[in-house]
Design an enzyme around this catalytic site. Structure first.
Site, PDB file in Angstrom:
ATOM      1  N   ASP A 181       0.807  -1.196  -0.130  1.00 38.80           N
ATOM      2  CA  ASP A 181       0.031   0.023  -0.016  1.00 38.80           C
ATOM      3  C   ASP A 181       1.027   1.012   0.136  1.00 38.80           C
ATOM      4  O   ASP A 181       1.977   1.243   0.202  1.00 38.80           O
ATOM      5  CB  ASP A 181      -1.084   0.045   1.083  1.00 38.80           C
ATOM      6  CG  ASP A 181      -2.255   0.745   1.120  1.00 38.80           C
ATOM      7  OD1 ASP A 181      -2.120   1.885   0.688  1.00 38.80           O
ATOM      8  OD2 ASP A 181      -3.103   0.205   0.973  1.00 38.80           O
ATOM      9  N   ASP A 189       3.600   1.740  -4.437  1.00 39.03           N
ATOM     10  CA  ASP A 189       2.599   2.552  -5.332  1.00 39.03           C
ATOM     11  C   ASP A 189       2.364   1.973  -6.842  1.00 39.03           C
ATOM     12  O   ASP A 189       3.209   1.696  -7.420  1.00 39.03           O
ATOM     13  CB  ASP A 189       3.273   3.857  -5.726  1.00 39.03           C
ATOM     14  CG  ASP A 189       2.043   4.738  -6.709  1.00 39.03           C
ATOM     15  OD1 ASP A 189       1.275   4.259  -6.844  1.00 39.03           O
ATOM     16  OD2 ASP A 189       2.411   6.006  -6.598  1.00 39.03           O
ATOM     17  N   VAL A 190       1.183   1.496  -6.529  1.00 40.50           N
ATOM     18  CA  VAL A 190       0.726   0.218  -7.866  1.00 40.50           C
ATOM     19  C   VAL A 190       0.962   0.770  -9.175  1.00 40.50           C
ATOM     20  O   VAL A 190       0.929   0.197 -10.113  1.00 40.50           O
ATOM     21  CB  VAL A 190      -0.547  -0.480  -7.711  1.00 40.50           C
ATOM     22  CG1 VAL A 190      -0.565  -1.078  -6.245  1.00 40.50           C
ATOM     23  CG2 VAL A 190      -1.673   0.638  -7.515  1.00 40.50           C
ATOM     24  N   TYR A 246     -14.611   6.423 -12.566  1.00 43.62           N
ATOM     25  CA  TYR A 246     -14.509   5.383 -11.797  1.00 43.62           C
ATOM     26  C   TYR A 246     -15.170   4.126 -12.539  1.00 43.62           C
ATOM     27  O   TYR A 246     -14.497   2.993 -12.682  1.00 43.62           O
ATOM     28  CB  TYR A 246     -15.160   5.462 -10.389  1.00 43.62           C
ATOM     29  CG  TYR A 246     -15.087   4.129  -9.389  1.00 43.62           C
ATOM     30  CD1 TYR A 246     -13.866   3.929  -8.580  1.00 43.62           C
ATOM     31  CD2 TYR A 246     -16.279   3.286  -9.235  1.00 43.62           C
ATOM     32  CE1 TYR A 246     -13.806   2.802  -7.836  1.00 43.62           C
ATOM     33  CE2 TYR A 246     -16.022   2.253  -8.440  1.00 43.62           C
ATOM     34  CZ  TYR A 246     -14.958   1.966  -7.675  1.00 43.62           C
ATOM     35  OH  TYR A 246     -14.919   0.902  -6.675  1.00 43.62           O
ATOM     36  N   LYS A 284     -13.364   0.577 -13.878  1.00 40.82           N
ATOM     37  CA  LYS A 284     -13.738  -0.816 -13.640  1.00 40.82           C
ATOM     38  C   LYS A 284     -14.144  -1.636 -14.825  1.00 40.82           C
ATOM     39  O   LYS A 284     -13.909  -2.850 -15.070  1.00 40.82           O
ATOM     40  CB  LYS A 284     -14.911  -0.802 -12.502  1.00 40.82           C
ATOM     41  CG  LYS A 284     -14.302  -0.265 -11.304  1.00 40.82           C
ATOM     42  CD  LYS A 284     -13.147  -0.702 -10.704  1.00 40.82           C
ATOM     43  CE  LYS A 284     -12.562  -0.404  -9.203  1.00 40.82           C
ATOM     44  NZ  LYS A 284     -11.503  -1.181  -8.676  1.00 40.82           N
ATOM     45  N   THR A 308     -16.673   0.626   3.621  1.00 39.21           N
ATOM     46  CA  THR A 308     -15.097   0.818   3.700  1.00 39.21           C
ATOM     47  C   THR A 308     -15.052   2.380   3.746  1.00 39.21           C
ATOM     48  O   THR A 308     -15.903   3.169   3.375  1.00 39.21           O
ATOM     49  CB  THR A 308     -14.361   0.327   2.691  1.00 39.21           C
ATOM     50  OG1 THR A 308     -14.435   0.890   1.606  1.00 39.21           O
ATOM     51  CG2 THR A 308     -14.452  -1.079   2.466  1.00 39.21           C
TER      52      THR A 308
HETATM   53  P1  NAD Z   1     -10.220   1.523   0.735  1.00 43.34           P
HETATM   54  O1  NAD Z   1      -9.966   2.967   0.485  1.00 43.34           O
HETATM   55  O2  NAD Z   1     -10.843   1.363   2.122  1.00 43.34           O
HETATM   56  O3  NAD Z   1      -8.793   0.950   0.404  1.00 43.34           O
HETATM   57  C1  NAD Z   1      -7.951   1.097  -0.619  1.00 43.34           C
HETATM   58  C2  NAD Z   1      -6.553   1.083  -0.266  1.00 43.34           C
HETATM   59  O4  NAD Z   1      -6.120   1.300  -1.531  1.00 43.34           O
HETATM   60  C3  NAD Z   1      -6.283   2.176   0.575  1.00 43.34           C
HETATM   61  O5  NAD Z   1      -5.412   1.503   1.754  1.00 43.34           O
HETATM   62  C4  NAD Z   1      -5.397   3.008  -0.240  1.00 43.34           C
HETATM   63  O6  NAD Z   1      -4.197   3.657   0.534  1.00 43.34           O
HETATM   64  C5  NAD Z   1      -4.837   2.136  -1.146  1.00 43.34           C
HETATM   65  N1  NAD Z   1      -4.205   2.590  -2.518  1.00 43.34           N
HETATM   66  C6  NAD Z   1      -4.830   4.060  -2.955  1.00 43.34           C
HETATM   67  N2  NAD Z   1      -3.874   4.365  -4.081  1.00 43.34           N
HETATM   68  C7  NAD Z   1      -2.961   3.484  -4.077  1.00 43.34           C
HETATM   69  C8  NAD Z   1      -1.650   3.194  -4.957  1.00 43.34           C
HETATM   70  N3  NAD Z   1      -1.204   4.078  -5.700  1.00 43.34           N
HETATM   71  N4  NAD Z   1      -0.769   2.178  -4.370  1.00 43.34           N
HETATM   72  C9  NAD Z   1      -1.243   1.270  -3.687  1.00 43.34           C
HETATM   73  N5  NAD Z   1      -2.135   1.369  -2.824  1.00 43.34           N
HETATM   74  C10 NAD Z   1      -2.839   2.348  -3.094  1.00 43.34           C
HETATM   75  O7  NAD Z   1     -11.157   0.810  -0.408  1.00 43.34           O
HETATM   76  P2  NAD Z   1     -12.123  -0.631  -0.384  1.00 43.34           P
HETATM   77  O8  NAD Z   1     -13.405  -0.070  -0.421  1.00 43.34           O
HETATM   78  O9  NAD Z   1     -11.400  -1.360   0.548  1.00 43.34           O
HETATM   79  O10 NAD Z   1     -11.575  -0.590  -1.703  1.00 43.34           O
HETATM   80  C11 NAD Z   1     -10.731  -1.834  -2.185  1.00 43.34           C
HETATM   81  C12 NAD Z   1     -11.270  -2.090  -3.782  1.00 43.34           C
HETATM   82  O11 NAD Z   1     -12.526  -2.529  -3.794  1.00 43.34           O
HETATM   83  C13 NAD Z   1     -10.894  -0.886  -4.622  1.00 43.34           C
HETATM   84  O12 NAD Z   1     -10.293  -1.418  -5.981  1.00 43.34           O
HETATM   85  C14 NAD Z   1     -12.470  -0.579  -5.092  1.00 43.34           C
HETATM   86  O13 NAD Z   1     -12.520  -0.002  -6.046  1.00 43.34           O
HETATM   87  C15 NAD Z   1     -13.100  -1.738  -4.681  1.00 43.34           C
HETATM   88  N6  NAD Z   1     -14.540  -1.852  -4.545  1.00 43.34           N
HETATM   89  C16 NAD Z   1     -15.068  -1.233  -3.332  1.00 43.34           C
HETATM   90  C17 NAD Z   1     -16.450  -0.993  -3.053  1.00 43.34           C
HETATM   91  C18 NAD Z   1     -16.890  -0.291  -2.043  1.00 43.34           C
HETATM   92  O14 NAD Z   1     -18.144  -0.046  -1.817  1.00 43.34           O
HETATM   93  N7  NAD Z   1     -16.028   0.029  -0.888  1.00 43.34           N
HETATM   94  C19 NAD Z   1     -17.182  -1.442  -4.127  1.00 43.34           C
HETATM   95  C20 NAD Z   1     -16.673  -2.167  -5.212  1.00 43.34           C
HETATM   96  C21 NAD Z   1     -15.635  -2.185  -5.316  1.00 43.34           C
END
Ligand code: NAD
Length: 252
Positions: free
Chosen positions: A37, A58-59, A157, A161, A192
């Site tokens: 992360d 950083d991905v 967004y 996706k 989250t």
């Molecule tokens: P979150 O914000 O809790 O976690 C996302 C993490 O990604 C964070 O820790 C952040 O620091 C990290 N991140 C951001 N940019 C980064 C980078 N450049 N390099 C490395 N890490 C990085 O969000 P989440 O809800 O746990 O999201 C996880 C995945 O689930 C995401 O791909 C999101 O699009 C997907 N998603 C979430 C939801 C929702 O409702 N929360 C719904 C559908 C899909």
């Protein structure tokens, strides 16, 4: 609960939300889990509680990917699976979804694309030689139902996706020939910090991150490849999404 002793798994976005739940689940099952992360504070807290190996990555940076995975393989002896889960929305965390998206698109488009799309493509390319070296491997991408339908409050967004779903579906055969599977999991709403506060406040059927982590682990262990799996709330089954076949004309 499976026994993953001896398995090495990298989880991106591992410091929060779905990623942190994945890290804990996989560590509980005995895997060596690398939590990657950009949030180093979040990683430190998680590592202390789970025993995960925290890595600042950083991905969006292809060079960082190469260095990080080479170092993981040096430290842990190989790589078995990768959960490409890091993601951002067009608005930063904490900004309401009813805030006009257009200005945020102007300011954050490149960042969104670099995390949500580049982060997946660079991750697959960097992981592939290490997974192949093991003879088999699994990749699961956290996409979203926003990749399967329109999401007017956050069009870029949704675009990102849709892009990764097209990538996963198209990469399946190429990776299968190398012994590596790739699938996508599409959560609905998950409770989250990513979710804008106005959405989170009115959400009734959001899934806990642990439910999505379990869905991802189920897909990670499956024999599927190129598949797209949908995971809503725990009361509903996780199901494989089927696309219309329009290769030869209109479906049906
Ligand atoms: P979150 O914000 O809790 O976690 C996302 C993490 O990604 C964070 O820790 C952040 O620091 C990290 N991140 C951001 N940019 C980064 C980078 N450049 N390099 C490395 N890490 C990085 O969000 P989440 O809800 O746990 O999201 C996880 C995945 O689930 C995401 O791909 C999101 O699009 C997907 N998603 C979430 C939801 C929702 O409702 N929360 C719904 C559908 C899909």
């Amino acid at each position: 609960m499976g026994d993953r002793t001896g398995k090495v798994v990298v989880v991106t976005g591992g410091a929060s939300g779905v990623g942190a739940a994945l890290v804990r689940r996989l560590a509980d099952e005995g895997a060596t889990v690398v939590a990657a992360d950009v949030d180093e504070g979040g990683l430190a807290g998680l590592a202390a509680g789970s025993g995960a190996d925290p890595v600042r990555l950083d991905v969006a940076d292809a060079d960082e990917w190469e260095e990080a995975l080479a170092s993981v393989v040096d430290r842990h002896g190989g790589l078995d699976a990768v959960c490409l889960n890091a993601g951002v929305m067009t608005r930063p965390r904490g900004v309401a979804m009813d805030d006009d998206p257009i200005d945020w698109m102007r300011r954050r488009y490149r960042q969104l694309v670099s995390v949500n799309i580049d982060g997946v493509v660079f991750g697959v390319l960097a992981a592939l030689p290490h997974l192949e070296a093991r003879g088999r491997g699994s990749i699961v991408v956290t996409a979203s139902v926003a990749g399967l339908m329109a999401q007017p409050p956050d069009p870029t967004y949704a675009m990102s996706k849709h892009a990764v779903i097209g990538f996963v579906r198209s990469m399946g055969p190429a990776l299968a020939a190398r012994g590596v599977s790739i699938n996508a999991v599409c959560p609905g709403g998950v409770d989250t910090p990513l979710v804008p506060p106005d959405y989170r406040a009115m959400a009734r059927d959001f899934a806990p991150p642990e439910h999505i982590a379990d869905a991802i682990i189920g897909v990670l262990d499956s024999d599927d490849t190129g598949g797209v799996w949908v995971a809503y709330a725990p009361e509903q089954p996780v199901w494989r999404y089927e696309f219309a076949d329009c290769r030869h004309g209109p479906p049906g």
